[in-house]
Design an enzyme around this catalytic site. Structure first.
Site, PDB file in Angstrom:
ATOM      1  N   GLU A 187       0.826  -1.209   0.000  1.00 17.70           N
ATOM      2  CA  GLU A 187       0.000   0.000   0.000  1.00 17.70           C
ATOM      3  C   GLU A 187       0.865   1.267   0.000  1.00 17.70           C
ATOM      4  OE1 GLU A 187      -4.129  -1.339   2.108  1.00 17.70           O
ATOM      5  OE2 GLU A 187      -2.491  -0.800   3.451  1.00 17.70           O
ATOM      6  N   GLU A 268      -7.241  -7.363  -0.528  1.00 18.92           N
ATOM      7  CA  GLU A 268      -7.605  -7.279   0.884  1.00 18.92           C
ATOM      8  C   GLU A 268      -9.092  -6.956   0.980  1.00 18.92           C
ATOM      9  OE1 GLU A 268      -5.482  -4.724   3.528  1.00 18.92           O
ATOM     10  OE2 GLU A 268      -3.506  -5.487   2.971  1.00 18.92           O
TER      11      GLU A 268
END
Length: 632
Positions: A187, A268
């Site tokens: 991320e 995710e």
């Protein structure tokens, strides 16, 4: 015989060529088919249905159990982070044994016919201490620019990756293993510093190790800004987001604008959320999650549920995060996941399993019990064995170049004590000012007078009886380094000047309390003492299990205690804190000894004990319904 030799050699050469050809043809392949917007596994279209399980949050004893439950839910893939600090706890000292045996975890997955997605970071977040980075990076350079092209950082990343990828190379899919995908960083689009030179360098390092034997990918939030910042040229991009009632196509719009071809992936899909000390336990609704999973399956979207089984932040491994202020993560990482912290199947699990099986027109070939019996072992009486400041544990430090932070003394976790005789005459009132990380109990003459909490309080009026010449002590706890946002405030202990009435306080005597395995072994052998009243106090008790019974998983209730750490047979099972929400700590059965073995319970309590001086072993986890937000 001689005339036949050439024919024999020709036949032998033909066999060798045929074997070589067979080996070439049988090589496993996993790739992105951009033209047809799909993955190809051994040349066939493949959609992964994955769940995340962190081997470092689950005892090795239970790896097969948790992975079998993943398989039984209809998943074909397991996802896991790789935690650098777990494998290199001290610089140059690598661990891949026991609970650290990543290779064994992946092999068990392969035995269950699960492919694997590896997320080695080196930054992983994961609500882990320091986002998975080893603390000793801060000893080497407290100003290190993490997650950038700072050479003092990349030097150690490359050394670590050389070790890690040597370990996992045989398990890459192209080498005959089960690792189909490997994530580059984590991320990165969310990190305040955006160093493209760093991410390209990292991609090149990983490509050197992986080649075409697995697919490299990135993960970022689903917005245009995050994807623009986080994607890397030449690396397959994925997004993450939680359950949504919106059409799933909208969640992928920004990704499709950047990467119009290739399969869609949510790497995710949140099944729950994080819980913090002093905040309500995070709980999430199931139906929206199920609806999203069904929509993914109907549209050939690959996904990984984060988390499928959360596990536990044993020891001092829980991190801290939050957008607005410092919030420490609780010990449990139950995450309101489909499989509970203790490995039980929840209603969320049943709903997810049924949705996956129905969508894929499959039935589970594994019979899994909903829950296993837990140990109801009742109360255990504890006895004080020493006050922390008079215990035969701890390490005396000398400040070097006026550096007072914990890492300067090569201490990573636990507590650190700073004492000095005050030479400042009193005012009305006198005021102590300090910047500490993360939580300092302040003592005058061994009497607790207050608490300094990182980002909550930075000054403390001293009591009316204060006078010059009294002993001041700051007893500081590392509550978990930041795992989120800018990692620029992660050193612990005293991090700025301490003053009383604006006059500098110095000449500190410094002692560390890492509560290491060696420390706990010493505490386990101490005899009970009477008339100990000065906290922190170490308590000791013995649990003997029922005769003839095998140990069972259990939970130790710390209700009516203040704040501290619990050890069971030398295992640090985590922190407790009266402010909640967590009131119990999970104890896996492999940490316990069957009768007549003595199970030694050590409680390191900072403030006050249960009036009965007991802890209770119960069969279910407990959480606060009303939170006490006091930091005392």
């Amino acid at each position: 015989m001689l005339p036949f030799a050439p024919l024999f050699l020709l036949l032998l050469a033909d066999v060798i060529i045929q074997v070589s050809s067979d080996e070439t043809n049988s090589k496993q392949t996993f790739e992105v088919d951009y033209n047809n917007k799909q993955f190809l596994k051994d040349g066939e279209p493949f959609t992964f249905v994955a769940g995340e399980i962190h081997y470092f949050r689950v005892p090795r004893f239970y790896w097969r159990d948790r992975l079998s439950k993943l398989k039984a839910a209809g998943c074909n893939t397991v996802t896991t982070y790789v935690e650098w600090s777990f494998h290199e706890p001290k610089e140059g000292e690598f661990r891949f044994d026991g609970d650290h045996d990543l290779i064994r975890f992946l092999c068990i997955a392969q035995e269950l016919n699960l492919t694997a997605i590896l997320r080695p970071g080196p930054y992983i977040c994961a609500e882990r201490e320091f986002g998975g980075f080893p603390y000793w990076l801060l000893r080497i350079n407290p100003e290190m620019q993490l997650r950038t092209n700072d050479t003092s950082y990349t030097y150690y990343v490359e050394k670590w990756f050389n070790v890690l990828f040597t370990q996992i190379k045989p398990l890459l899919y192209g080498c005959g293993g089960n690792i189909i995908m490997i994530q580059v960083e984590n991320e990165y689009g969310s990190y305040p510093i955006n160093d493209k030179n760093y991410t390209i360098w990292l991609k090149n390092i990983m490509e050197k190790h992986v080649g075409n034997d697995a697919v490299l990918f990135t993960t970022d939030g689903f917005t245009t800004d995050l994807l623009t910042r986080g994607t890397i040229p030449g690396v397959f991009a994925t997004v993450d987001f939680g359950p949504s009632d919106e059409p799933i196509e909208e969640k992928f719009d920004a990704l499709l604008a950047i990467q119009p071809n290739g399969p869609l992936v949510n790497s995710e899909l949140y099944t729950g959320w994080i819980s913090y000390w002093g905040r309500p336990r995070a709980e999430t609704e199931t139906q929206a999650l199920v609806n999203t999973i069904v929509a993914f399956l109907q549209n050939n979207v690959s996904f990984s549920m984060y988390m499928f089984h959360g596990g536990t932040n044993f020891g001092f491994t829980a991190g801290s995060g939050s957008e607005e202020t410092y919030l420490a993560d609780i010990t449990s990482y139950d995450y309101d996941a489909p499989v509970s912290e203790a490995g039980d199947l929840t209603p969320k699990y049943i709903a997810i399993r049924d949705a996956i099986m129905k969508s894929l027109n499959k039935s589970s070939d594994l019979t899994i019990p909903i829950a296993k019996k837990k140990g109801d072992y009742g109360e255990v009486k504890l006895h004080p064995v020493c006050s922390c400041f008079s215990c035969p544990i701890g390490i005396e430090y000398e400040a070097i170049n006026d550096s007072l932070y914990m890492e300067a003394f090569d201490q990573g976790y636990g507590f650190i004590s700073y004492t000095t005789l005050l030479q400042v005459y009193s005012k009305d009132p006198s005021v102590l000012r300090a910047e500490v990380r993360d939580r300092a109990i302040v003592y005058l003459e061994e009497r607790e007078i207050g608490v300094l909490q990182y980002t909550v309080i930075e000054k403390l009026p001293l009591p009316s009886w204060y006078r010059s010449g009294l002993m001041l002590r700051l007893f500081i706890e590392n509550m978990g380094r930041r795992n989120f946002k800018l990692l620029s405030d992660c050193t612990k202990g005293i991090v700025r000047d301490v003053t009383v009435d604006n006059q500098l306080v110095s000449n500190w005597t410094i002692k560390g309390y890492p509560l290491s395995a060696k420390d706990v072994k010493i505490l386990s052998k101490l005899s009970p003492m009477k008339n100990i009243s000065s906290y922190p106090i170490v308590y000791r008790g013995v649990l003997i299990l029922p005769k003839g019974e095998q140990p069972l998983d259990t939970f130790i209730s710390m209700e009516n205690w203040g704040k501290g750490v619990v050890f069971v047979n030398g295992h640090n099972i985590g922190r407790y804190w009266k402010i909640g929400p967590q009131k119990t700590l999970y104890v896996p059965r492999n940490y316990l000894k069957k009768c007549p073995g003595k199970n030694i319970i050590i409680v390191f309590e900072l403030h006050y004990c249960n009036p009965s001086k007991t802890v209770t072993f119960v069969t279910e986890p407990k959480y606060s319904t009303h939170l006490n937000k006091s930091f005392d």
